[in-house]
Design a protein around this motif. Structure first.
Motif, PDB file in Angstrom:
ATOM      1  N   ARG A 174     -24.555  -1.841  -4.642  1.00 12.09           N
ATOM      2  CA  ARG A 174     -24.882  -0.439  -4.337  1.00 12.09           C
ATOM      3  C   ARG A 174     -24.983  -0.213  -2.828  1.00 12.09           C
ATOM      4  NH1 ARG A 174     -29.574   0.314  -8.974  1.00 12.09           N
ATOM      5  NH2 ARG A 174     -28.192   0.944 -10.706  1.00 12.09           N
ATOM      6  N   ALA A 175     -25.525  -1.196  -2.118  1.00 11.81           N
ATOM      7  CA  ALA A 175     -25.602  -1.080  -0.665  1.00 11.81           C
ATOM      8  C   ALA A 175     -24.214  -1.050  -0.050  1.00 11.81           C
ATOM      9  CB  ALA A 175     -26.404  -2.246  -0.092  1.00 11.81           C
ATOM     10  N   ALA A 176     -23.311  -1.888  -0.561  1.00  7.90           N
ATOM     11  CA  ALA A 176     -21.935  -1.898  -0.056  1.00  7.90           C
ATOM     12  C   ALA A 176     -21.250  -0.561  -0.332  1.00  7.90           C
ATOM     13  CB  ALA A 176     -21.157  -3.041  -0.700  1.00  7.90           C
ATOM     14  N   GLU A 177     -21.493  -0.012  -1.503  1.00  5.51           N
ATOM     15  CA  GLU A 177     -20.921   1.305  -1.832  1.00  5.51           C
ATOM     16  C   GLU A 177     -21.474   2.377  -0.895  1.00  5.51           C
ATOM     17  OE1 GLU A 177     -20.093   3.787  -5.907  1.00  5.51           O
ATOM     18  OE2 GLU A 177     -22.120   3.005  -5.620  1.00  5.51           O
ATOM     19  N   PHE A 178     -22.781   2.346  -0.656  1.00  5.53           N
ATOM     20  CA  PHE A 178     -23.420   3.316   0.237  1.00  5.53           C
ATOM     21  C   PHE A 178     -22.868   3.207   1.653  1.00  5.53           C
ATOM     22  CE2 PHE A 178     -27.083   4.406   3.068  1.00  5.53           C
ATOM     23  CZ  PHE A 178     -27.111   5.766   2.799  1.00  5.53           C
ATOM     24  N   PHE A 179     -22.521   1.989   2.056  1.00  7.09           N
ATOM     25  CA  PHE A 179     -21.965   1.749   3.387  1.00  7.09           C
ATOM     26  C   PHE A 179     -20.440   1.867   3.406  1.00  7.09           C
ATOM     27  CE2 PHE A 179     -25.315  -0.667   6.125  1.00  7.09           C
ATOM     28  CZ  PHE A 179     -26.173   0.413   5.997  1.00  7.09           C
ATOM     29  N   LEU A 180     -19.876   2.484   2.368  1.00  8.05           N
ATOM     30  CA  LEU A 180     -18.476   2.926   2.333  1.00  8.05           C
ATOM     31  C   LEU A 180     -17.464   1.813   2.139  1.00  8.05           C
ATOM     32  CD1 LEU A 180     -18.585   5.626   5.191  1.00  8.05           C
ATOM     33  CD2 LEU A 180     -19.119   5.876   2.755  1.00  8.05           C
ATOM     34  N   SER A 181     -17.859   0.740   1.458  1.00  3.23           N
ATOM     35  CA  SER A 181     -16.891  -0.277   1.058  1.00  3.23           C
ATOM     36  C   SER A 181     -15.858   0.340   0.123  1.00  3.23           C
ATOM     37  CB  SER A 181     -17.604  -1.428   0.351  1.00  3.23           C
ATOM     38  OG  SER A 181     -16.689  -2.294  -0.284  1.00  3.23           O
ATOM     39  N   ASP A 182     -14.620  -0.129   0.209  1.00  2.00           N
ATOM     40  CA  ASP A 182     -13.563   0.352  -0.686  1.00  2.00           C
ATOM     41  C   ASP A 182     -13.530  -0.418  -1.998  1.00  2.00           C
ATOM     42  OD1 ASP A 182     -12.266   2.414   0.978  1.00  2.00           O
ATOM     43  OD2 ASP A 182     -11.787   0.722   2.295  1.00  2.00           O
ATOM     44  N   GLY A 183     -14.307  -1.482  -2.096  1.00  2.00           N
ATOM     45  CA  GLY A 183     -14.374  -2.285  -3.308  1.00  2.00           C
ATOM     46  C   GLY A 183     -15.181  -3.530  -3.031  1.00  2.00           C
ATOM     47  N   VAL A 184     -15.846  -4.069  -4.049  1.00  2.00           N
ATOM     48  CA  VAL A 184     -16.663  -5.269  -3.868  1.00  2.00           C
ATOM     49  C   VAL A 184     -16.033  -6.440  -4.607  1.00  2.00           C
ATOM     50  CG1 VAL A 184     -18.834  -4.085  -3.414  1.00  2.00           C
ATOM     51  CG2 VAL A 184     -18.186  -4.595  -5.774  1.00  2.00           C
ATOM     52  N   VAL A 185     -16.278  -7.645  -4.069  1.00  2.00           N
ATOM     53  CA  VAL A 185     -15.699  -8.869  -4.613  1.00  2.00           C
ATOM     54  C   VAL A 185     -16.817  -9.790  -5.078  1.00  2.00           C
ATOM     55  CG1 VAL A 185     -14.181 -10.828  -4.179  1.00  2.00           C
ATOM     56  CG2 VAL A 185     -13.774  -8.653  -2.991  1.00  2.00           C
ATOM     57  N   ILE A 186     -16.726 -10.242  -6.338  1.00  2.00           N
ATOM     58  CA  ILE A 186     -17.699 -11.159  -6.922  1.00  2.00           C
ATOM     59  C   ILE A 186     -17.056 -12.537  -7.033  1.00  2.00           C
ATOM     60  CG2 ILE A 186     -19.079 -11.678  -8.969  1.00  2.00           C
ATOM     61  CD1 ILE A 186     -19.022  -8.695  -9.619  1.00  2.00           C
ATOM     62  N   THR A 187     -17.802 -13.587  -6.679  1.00  2.00           N
ATOM     63  CA  THR A 187     -17.272 -14.946  -6.738  1.00  2.00           C
ATOM     64  C   THR A 187     -18.227 -15.883  -7.462  1.00  2.00           C
ATOM     65  OG1 THR A 187     -18.299 -15.630  -4.650  1.00  2.00           O
ATOM     66  CG2 THR A 187     -16.120 -14.602  -4.512  1.00  2.00           C
ATOM     67  N   GLY A 188     -17.727 -17.104  -7.721  1.00  2.00           N
ATOM     68  CA  GLY A 188     -18.590 -18.181  -8.155  1.00  2.00           C
ATOM     69  C   GLY A 188     -19.246 -18.817  -6.940  1.00  2.00           C
ATOM     70  N   ALA A 189     -19.788 -20.016  -7.122  1.00  2.00           N
ATOM     71  CA  ALA A 189     -20.509 -20.665  -6.026  1.00  2.00           C
ATOM     72  C   ALA A 189     -19.579 -21.239  -4.970  1.00  2.00           C
ATOM     73  CB  ALA A 189     -21.402 -21.776  -6.583  1.00  2.00           C
ATOM     74  N   ALA A 190     -18.331 -21.537  -5.349  1.00  2.00           N
ATOM     75  CA  ALA A 190     -17.387 -22.157  -4.406  1.00  2.00           C
ATOM     76  C   ALA A 190     -15.969 -21.780  -4.801  1.00  2.00           C
ATOM     77  CB  ALA A 190     -17.552 -23.670  -4.407  1.00  2.00           C
ATOM     78  N   THR A 191     -15.026 -22.071  -3.918  1.00  2.00           N
ATOM     79  CA  THR A 191     -13.619 -21.801  -4.198  1.00  2.00           C
ATOM     80  C   THR A 191     -13.204 -22.475  -5.501  1.00  2.00           C
ATOM     81  OG1 THR A 191     -13.084 -21.598  -1.868  1.00  2.00           O
ATOM     82  CG2 THR A 191     -11.269 -22.137  -3.354  1.00  2.00           C
ATOM     83  N   GLY A 192     -12.609 -21.692  -6.389  1.00  2.00           N
ATOM     84  CA  GLY A 192     -12.174 -22.219  -7.675  1.00  2.00           C
ATOM     85  C   GLY A 192     -13.219 -22.156  -8.762  1.00  2.00           C
ATOM     86  N   ASP A 193     -14.479 -21.898  -8.402  1.00  2.00           N
ATOM     87  CA  ASP A 193     -15.543 -21.799  -9.408  1.00  2.00           C
ATOM     88  C   ASP A 193     -15.511 -20.436 -10.077  1.00  2.00           C
ATOM     89  OD1 ASP A 193     -16.276 -24.295  -8.649  1.00  2.00           O
ATOM     90  OD2 ASP A 193     -18.274 -23.751  -7.905  1.00  2.00           O
ATOM     91  N   GLN A 194     -15.715 -20.423 -11.377  1.00  2.00           N
ATOM     92  CA  GLN A 194     -15.670 -19.181 -12.136  1.00  2.00           C
ATOM     93  C   GLN A 194     -16.823 -18.271 -11.762  1.00  2.00           C
ATOM     94  OE1 GLN A 194     -15.113 -19.474 -16.450  1.00  2.00           O
ATOM     95  NE2 GLN A 194     -16.597 -17.833 -16.744  1.00  2.00           N
ATOM     96  N   ALA A 195     -16.515 -16.997 -11.589  1.00  2.00           N
ATOM     97  CA  ALA A 195     -17.557 -15.987 -11.416  1.00  2.00           C
ATOM     98  C   ALA A 195     -18.275 -15.772 -12.748  1.00  2.00           C
ATOM     99  CB  ALA A 195     -16.944 -14.687 -10.912  1.00  2.00           C
ATOM    100  N   ASP A 196     -19.412 -15.124 -12.696  1.00  2.00           N
ATOM    101  CA  ASP A 196     -20.224 -14.884 -13.886  1.00  2.00           C
ATOM    102  C   ASP A 196     -19.795 -13.570 -14.537  1.00  2.00           C
ATOM    103  OD1 ASP A 196     -22.185 -14.380 -15.771  1.00  2.00           O
ATOM    104  OD2 ASP A 196     -23.833 -15.021 -14.484  1.00  2.00           O
ATOM    105  N   PRO A 197     -19.266 -13.603 -15.760  1.00  2.00           N
ATOM    106  CA  PRO A 197     -18.858 -12.350 -16.425  1.00  2.00           C
ATOM    107  C   PRO A 197     -19.999 -11.350 -16.553  1.00  2.00           C
ATOM    108  CG  PRO A 197     -17.979 -14.251 -17.597  1.00  2.00           C
ATOM    109  CD  PRO A 197     -18.949 -14.787 -16.572  1.00  2.00           C
ATOM    110  N   TRP A 198     -21.224 -11.852 -16.663  1.00  2.00           N
ATOM    111  CA  TRP A 198     -22.383 -10.954 -16.748  1.00  2.00           C
ATOM    112  C   TRP A 198     -22.529 -10.170 -15.444  1.00  2.00           C
ATOM    113  CZ3 TRP A 198     -26.912 -10.771 -13.832  1.00  2.00           C
ATOM    114  CH2 TRP A 198     -27.909  -9.928 -14.327  1.00  2.00           C
ATOM    115  N   GLU A 199     -22.294 -10.823 -14.313  1.00  2.00           N
ATOM    116  CA  GLU A 199     -22.376 -10.122 -13.036  1.00  2.00           C
ATOM    117  C   GLU A 199     -21.296  -9.051 -12.930  1.00  2.00           C
ATOM    118  OE1 GLU A 199     -22.341 -12.970  -9.863  1.00  2.00           O
ATOM    119  OE2 GLU A 199     -24.479 -13.430 -10.086  1.00  2.00           O
TER     120      GLU A 199
END
Length: 271
Positions: A178-203
């Motif tokens: 929400r903070a990123a949206e308020f600060f005019l981000s064009d989109g947010v990126v969700i990741t896992g803990a490291a490169t190649g790690d699966q992100a959390d579907p719940w997130e």
């Protein structure tokens, strides 16, 4: 929506990752620019043939990353990105420059005719393996305005991989989005803990229900788990498209083709 205008879709867009070989002056750098550009263009051609929806170019081989980049990095990344743009004249293209060289990425995108960047540290501070990274939204968006790059979209990592978020442990990923949206981000990126790690579907569900801007998955999407992420607006995929599923290896054309065949099938089922 700008995202849909760029990619022609609002859901499950696949953005392939080109990891440019280590640039001159970096510890692992051993190739000249002609070789680096040739390899990046080869990967772009593989992705194109497989029917990818977009590409992003990143200097991930430039380990260890530094906050103090020399002008040669911008020059070299502009050369690589311009060459990939020539190979892919109409495909949506983006760039990320590590570490957190977001203004430099904007300059490269503008000079190369790219469409978006991926930015680290947009809102809230965190401790990355490179050191303390502070928020940059105010300066970054002012810089975009100053150089006339308003057409370049900025997709921003939240609770980013390879980082400690103890400083903001009392701020949820939903609140960060929400903070990123308020600060005019064009989109947010969700990741896992490291490169190649699966992100959390719940997130993905939590963030998608909390903001109106696009939500992208930035790590860990594979042939076997892609069904968990079809509701994402976009999926940035690098490791899975490499031989053995490891980011540092060469691109595996069969992995890309197999994945894209599956995603096209899943899209038809959804329509």
């Amino acid at each position: 929506m700008k995202f849909q205008s760029l990619f022609g879709s609002l859901k499950s867009v696949v953005i392939g990752m080109i990891h440019a070989k280590a640039l001159p002056g970096t510890p692992l750098g051993c190739l000249n620019m002609l070789q680096i550009v040739k390899e990046a263009c080869h990967e772009a051609e593989v992705y194109l043939e497989a029917g990818i929806d977009g590409l992003i170019i990143e200097n991930m081989h430039d380990v260890p990353y530094s906050f103090n980049l020399g002008p040669e990095v911008c020059a070299c990344m502009t050369a690589v990105c311009s060459a990939v743009r020539h190979v892919c004249p109409t495909l949506p293209l983006g760039v990320q420059i590590l570490s957190s060289a977001n203004q430099q990425a904007l300059a490269v995108a503008l000079a190369s005719g790219l469409d978006f960047i991926r930015a680290e540290g947009f809102v809230f501070s965190h401790v990355a393996d490179e050191g303390l990274l502070n928020a940059c939204a105010g300066d970054l968006l002012r810089y975009r305005k100053q150089i006339g790059a308003d057409g370049v979209q900025i997709f921003t990592d939240i609770k980013k991989k390879h980082s400690s978020h103890a400083l903001t442990a009392d701020v949820t990923i939903k609140e960060t989005a929400r903070a990123a949206e308020f600060f005019l981000s064009d989109g947010v990126v969700i990741t896992g803990a490291a490169t190649g790690d699966q992100a959390d579907p719940w997130e993905l569900t939590e963030v998608s229900q909390s903001v109106k801007i696009p939500v992208l998955i930035g790590s860990g999407v594979t042939y076997d788990n892609v069904e968990n992420f079809l509701d994402a607006n976009g999926m940035i995929i690098g490791s899975h498209f490499k031989h053995g599923g490891h980011w540092a290896n060469a691109i595996d054309p069969e992995r890309v083709k197999r994945f894209m065949a599956k995603i096209h099938h899943l899209r038809k089922q959804q329509s």
